[in-house]
Design an enzyme around this catalytic site. Structure first.
Site, mmCIF file in Angstrom:
data_model
loop_
_atom_site.group_PDB
_atom_site.id
_atom_site.type_symbol
_atom_site.label_atom_id
_atom_site.label_comp_id
_atom_site.label_asym_id
_atom_site.label_seq_id
_atom_site.Cartn_x
_atom_site.Cartn_y
_atom_site.Cartn_z
ATOM 1 N N CYS A 235 29.167 38.426 117.151
ATOM 2 C CA CYS A 235 28.909 39.655 117.920
ATOM 3 C C CYS A 235 27.575 39.559 118.659
ATOM 4 C CB CYS A 235 28.981 40.854 116.984
ATOM 5 S SG CYS A 235 28.996 42.433 117.839
ATOM 6 N N ASP A 328 40.393 42.104 118.879
ATOM 7 C CA ASP A 328 39.037 42.661 118.848
ATOM 8 C C ASP A 328 39.007 43.893 119.749
ATOM 9 O OD1 ASP A 328 36.312 43.207 118.966
ATOM 10 O OD2 ASP A 328 35.736 41.118 119.252
ATOM 11 N N HIS A 362 37.548 42.072 115.219
ATOM 12 C CA HIS A 362 36.178 41.705 115.574
ATOM 13 C C HIS A 362 35.429 41.068 114.403
ATOM 14 C CE1 HIS A 362 32.486 41.887 117.875
ATOM 15 N NE2 HIS A 362 31.876 42.551 116.911
#
Lengths: 420, 420
Positions: A235, A328, A362
């Site tokens: 991320c 995601d 994610h």
């Protein structure tokens, strides 16, 4: 006599467990329940219903779950389908050295209806220990210069390939993945960069020189193999990891999990050069039927399409492993990995590998970690949707963890031998 | 420039659309429209969407698309049907349908606001009232013999076509659909059958003679047309409605929304007949990632078993039956049950059935503009249950179904004056 066995009873979290029940009546319907209390006392539960064989046995490696938190043959299903009793809590181990997660496994008569109350007849139970560090792994608090973090070293007198571990989300110091990676033979620095100790309370800018200090620190360490280090990042951490790989020559191998190929929110600064954050359209967020908010469209008009914002990834010298969860819902991961790869191709570079997982969300974590579908993070709207379908997400976690280790070994160890 | 927000009509029946427009905005500004409602228990429901004003500083929800928020695209009533509870698992349900409306506050913010507590006040607000009974509709509490419920009569002399309205395992007396239908010219008896007044606290059996009493009561009323009545029913109510259609001659038009064509969980009794129930196999339930439980597969398994004695004899129904199916129903495999009933009719040479199947619609198909209730707490199972549904498809289904239901009843209940 009904019996429940699980082997091994005590293991690293990324190791599978073989669970069996014996001594049942033929075709008996049973419920297997797992429960865990995290360090703050939050409870997590999972359950699955099985039908015993003609010989009165249930073997999770062969037998399908009929219902519950997962369906089908999934030997580790009870682990990765654990769900918080209080919605939206994320399972995360904070103290990785001194204690494991304890999981209670129970074999019971099917509870009708499904509740988390232990009202059903308990037939057998046992406790499993799930550790984030292997015996002999050491943890060293890092407080040198500006650096704040924790260095995990594998046991033994050897030299180990060095890796910097970067998270995103809520800041602070997250250690569980670094502890695990060290248990697999890497000298891993879990590095904080905001919201920890005397680091800034909120992230204002990404100072790549701070991360360069971390790289130099790692390479200076007597137990770290050089001449390059690796990065394992997710991320926001992956956004930083990419920036590091481009600017710092000592980065030999970078794992980017669900990251952008452009600057998000905070400017990147390196030796006077500033890369501004990419404009976004916050009005493109959307709530699903459950009220969880997906952010993955906010760069639709900028970072999704316009190369003026892209990081100059072709300048990086090391190798890249892109890991993408195709479901995601927080960032448009698949698009960004493809853009970065396209840019490498156009510049005649082949220093990349892409692992794209349909159904994965994610938060791709080490194997058997429960899917965190939505949660809250500080300073942002609550109820952020991370996305992912439980079963493919679990498979992606298992597969990618092995690939990550292979990738890091390949690009961090071989360079040394080639220099002899 | 003065920000203006209009909602027309500002006071209307809950099944009537509202035209929402904003004027006096800065040209091309992205703004937030938020709808808030407090139900009779003080629970807050909210929705928001982000719109861009045109060059003249106007927004017209009938033409302009929402860019993001709780829905995307052109949905003039989106703020109504996308409202979500701030506390999970709550269902929006008007209890007092005569004396007060739902009051919805529409707020316009001149920026993108998606946090629960907006830090800026709205620039302009508008109140909208949503009523569940029209002018002149009368409500009469019914305590005749065993019959318990509320009769809603349209204004005027009548006689009006009579309908019995049945809800499901929620129990008690649910009146809002009956009162809305009465506002369209039907005499509707909202009928309770358990957990209300002196009725049984739990549903242990379906005593069809009770429902026959209710039908007879309705037909004996001076303001209600003879010789036949209709039934509108959902979920468990639809199973009962279908039984009424099979066994009670007075029932000439039955709408079954997302019901089973078999007797489920508790036996059905009618005079000497006792129809044994099929029991759902709860081991096939699935825990959704929110922690709520989907029961769809528990009932789905029933389809694989040949249990003719529990199947309702639809071929015996003399009146017409309309099956309404939400294809994303997570509670029961609605489509499969309706198709089985339709097949059964066909195999007996009967053409009394019709099925309307709606892709994307969930279990709780309600009157138009009702918020999608994707999940809520189910008291019988003491856990949250997933009803399912994709918000946009579910909303358009509710609009279409409402029209079809009224057309169906008018066609089969209203006497044509030139019939000899």
């Amino acid at each position: 006599m009904a019996q429940l066995t699980a082997a091994p009873l005590s293991a690293l979290v990324d190791e599978p467990v073989h669970i069996r029940a014996t001594g049942l009546t033929p075709s008996q319907l049973v419920c297997l329940r797992a429960s865990l209390s995290d360090e703050k006392g939050n409870l997590f539960y999972s359950q699955a219903y099985y039908k015993a064989s003609d010989t009165g046995e249930v073997d999770l490696e062969k037998d399908p779950s009929l219902g519950g938190d997962f369906v089908g043959v999934h030997p580790m299903g009870l682990f990765w389908s654990l769900k918080p009793e209080t919605p939206l809590k994320r399972l995360m181990k904070r103290d990785v050295m001194n204690s494991p997660f304890q999981i209670q496994l129970k074999l019971c008569d099917p509870d009708v209806p499904i509740t988390n109350r232990d009202s059903s007849t308990l037939t057998a139970s046992l406790t499993l220990e799930r550790w984030y560090v292997a015996p002999g792994v050491t943890r060293i608090e890092v407080k040198e210069g500006r650096l704040r973090g924790a260095l995990f070293l594998p046991p033994g007198d050897n030299h180990f390939p060095g890796v910097i571990d970067l998270f995103g989300s809520g800041g602070g110091l997250i250690e569980f993945r670094a502890g695990l990676l060290a248990s697999r033979g890497f000298a891993t620095l879990a590095l904080a960069y905001w919201g920890y100790d005397d680091l800034p309370r909120q992230l204002r800018e990404v100072d790549i020189e701070y991360f360069e200090e971390a790289v130099n620190f790692l390479l200076r360490h007597p137990k770290v193999l050089g001449p390059g280090v690796g990065i394992l990042s997710i991320c926001k951490g992956a956004e930083i990891g990419l920036s590091m790989a481009i600017n710092l020559k000592q980065i030999s191998a970078t794992v980017l999990i669900n990251g952008p190929n452009f600057v998000i929110s905070n400017p990147h600064v390196y030796r006077g050069e500033v890369s501004q954050p990419t404009p976004y359209s916050i009005e493109l967020i959307s709530s699903n039927a459950l009220g969880f908010v997906a952010f993955h469209r906010v760069y639709e008009q900028t970072g999704d399409v316009d190369s003026q914002y892209f990081f100059p990834i072709e300048k990086a010298q090391g190798h890249f492993l892109f890991i993408v969860g195709e479901e995601d819902k927080n960032i448009n991961s698949k698009c960004y990995a493809q853009q970065a790869i396209e840019q490498l191709r156009r510049n005649g570079k082949e220093n990349w590998t892409l692992l794209s997982y349909p159904g994965a969300g994610h938060l791709i974590e080490p194997p058997y970690s429960p899917l965190c579908y939505a949660s809250r993070i500080p300073y942002v709207h609550p109820n952020i949707l991370w996305g992912g379908d439980v079963i493919p997400h679990a498979a992606a976690q298992e597969h990618s963890w092995k690939e990550i280790q292979k990738f890091l070994r390949e690009h961090l160890i071989s360079t040394r031998t080639s220099q002899l | 420039k003065m920000f203006q927000l209009t909602a027309t009509p500002s006071s209307a029946l809950a099944d009537e659309p509202v035209a929402i427009r904003a004027t006096g905005l800065p040209p091309s500004k992205v703004v937030t429209l938020q709808a808030s409602l407090k139900d009779e228990k003080g629970n807050l429901f909210q929705s928001r969407a982000f719109y861009r004003a045109n060059k003249a500083g106007e927004i017209d929800l009938e033409q302009d698309p929402a860019l993001g928020g709780d829905y995307v695209g052109v949905h003039s009533m989106g703020l109504f049907w996308s409202m979500k509870p701030t506390v999970a698992f709550q269902r929006l349900l008007k209890r007092d349908v005569m004396n007060s409306p739902f009051c919805i506050t529409l707020d316009l913010y001149d920026s993108v606001c998606f946090k629960d507590s907006a830090t800026v006040p709205p620039r302009v607000s508008q109140m909208v009232q949503r009523w569940f009974s029209g002018p002149g509709v009368q409500r009469k509490q019914i305590r005749e013999g065993r019959v318990r419920g509320a009769l809603f009569l349209p204004p005027g002399e009548g006689p009006f076509p009579g309908i019995i309205d049945l809800f499901g395992n929620i129990g008690g007396l649910v009146e809002f659909r009956a009162s809305l239908l009465a506002s369209s010219g039907f005499a509707v008896l909202a009928l309770a059958y358990f957990a209300y007044e002196d009725l049984p606290e739990k549903l242990l059996e379906v005593d069809l003679e009770y429902f026959e009493e209710a039908a007879s009561f309705l037909l004996s009323h001076p303001k209600i047309q003879r010789p036949g009545i209709g039934v509108i029913s959902v979920s468990k109510g639809a199973e009962i409605g279908l039984a009424m259609a099979c066994y009670l001659k007075q029932v000439v038009a039955t709408v079954c929304i997302n019901g089973c064509n078999m007797v489920v969980e508790v036996p059905l009794r009618y005079r000497d007949l006792v129809v044994p129930p099929i029991l759902p196999a709860l081991e096939y339930s699935q825990v959704h990632m929110s922690g709520a439980v989907s029961l769809q597969r528990c009932f789905g398994e029933l389809l694989n078993k040949s249990n003719h004695q529990s199947v309702l004899p639809v071929e015996k129904a003399e009146g017409k039956i309309l099956f309404i199916v939400g294809e994303n129903d997570e509670c029961i495999h609605s489509r499969a049950f309706a198709e089985r009933a339709m097949d059964q009719l066909r195999s007996h040479g009967r053409s009394t059935g019709r099925m309307l199947a709606y892709p994307g619609a969930g279990h709780l198909i309600e009157p138009p503009y009702a918020p999608l209730c994707f999940w809520s707490w189910q008291h019988k199972l003491a856990c949250p249950v997933v009803w399912g549904g994709d918000p946009v498809a579910h909303a358009s289904t509710q609009e279409h179904v409402w029209g079809e239901i009224q057309k169906f009843f008018r066609q089969h209940l209203v006497k044509t004056t030139n019939k000899l």
